[in-house]
Design a protein around this motif. Structure first.
Motif, mmCIF file in Angstrom:
data_model
loop_
_atom_site.group_PDB
_atom_site.id
_atom_site.type_symbol
_atom_site.label_atom_id
_atom_site.label_comp_id
_atom_site.label_asym_id
_atom_site.label_seq_id
_atom_site.Cartn_x
_atom_site.Cartn_y
_atom_site.Cartn_z
ATOM 1 N N VAL A 68 0.766 -1.088 -0.022
ATOM 2 C CA VAL A 68 0.154 -0.043 -0.051
ATOM 3 C C VAL A 68 0.899 1.153 -0.026
ATOM 4 N N LYS A 69 0.794 2.162 -1.080
ATOM 5 C CA LYS A 69 1.567 3.338 -1.101
ATOM 6 C C LYS A 69 2.940 3.051 -1.031
ATOM 7 N N ARG A 71 4.492 0.591 0.590
ATOM 8 C CA ARG A 71 5.117 -0.268 1.686
ATOM 9 C C ARG A 71 4.351 -1.664 1.729
ATOM 10 N N ASP A 82 -7.253 4.639 -1.722
ATOM 11 C CA ASP A 82 -6.002 3.904 -1.592
ATOM 12 C C ASP A 82 -5.625 3.230 -2.812
ATOM 13 N N GLN A 90 -2.559 -3.291 -9.750
ATOM 14 C CA GLN A 90 -2.863 -1.987 -8.898
ATOM 15 C C GLN A 90 -4.335 -2.167 -8.501
ATOM 16 N N ARG A 92 -7.213 0.216 -7.021
ATOM 17 C CA ARG A 92 -7.759 1.557 -6.600
ATOM 18 C C ARG A 92 -8.784 1.529 -5.996
#
Length: 133
Positions: A68-69, A71, A82, A90, A92
């Motif tokens: 997430v982002k 990490r 997110d 990915q 979204r």
């Protein structure tokens, strides 16, 4: 609360899912709610579950992890806008409706554990009343 999940590969949306249930699975297996055909994705890779008043993302012991982002996370409280990375894809996340889903557990605590009492409580607490015309 309802989630809209947009699956993206190579910058392009390939699928869109609206999550209205309390638990959703993500993985390479066809039985998953969001099947992702990607060798970097485990059979049962992750899940999103409605808990309390929000959604929790959990890694189900995948080989390549959930990010997430940027990490890597084992468990993450979804906040709304997110971007989750699973393999080469990915996801979204967008919250469509901010009102919480009814929770069977909370109804059980408030109105008793018997189904009849929960239903009676739910009918009494219903915010919408329909009348015939």
């Amino acid at each position: 609360m309802t989630l809209k999940i947009i699956i993206i590969k190579e910058g392009k949306p390939v699928q869109q899912v609206t999550m209205e249930q309390t638990r959703l699975t993500i993985g390479r297996r066809a039985q998953c709610d969001i099947p992702i055909k990607d060798p970097a994705v485990s059979g049962n890779h992750a899940e999103i579950e409605f808990v309390g008043n929000g959604y929790i993302l959990r890694d189900l012991g995948s080989t390549n992890g959930v990010h997430v982002k940027g990490r890597q996370v084992k468990e993450y409280a979804i906040k709304g806008e997110d971007l989750i990375t699973i393999g080469e894809h990915q996801l979204r996340i967008q919250m469509i409706d901010k009102s919480p889903l009814p929770s069977r557990h909370r109804l059980g605590l408030q109105a008793g554990k018997k189904r009849r009492k929960r239903l009676k409580f739910a009918r009494r607490r219903s915010p919408i009343r329909l009348t015939g015309t």
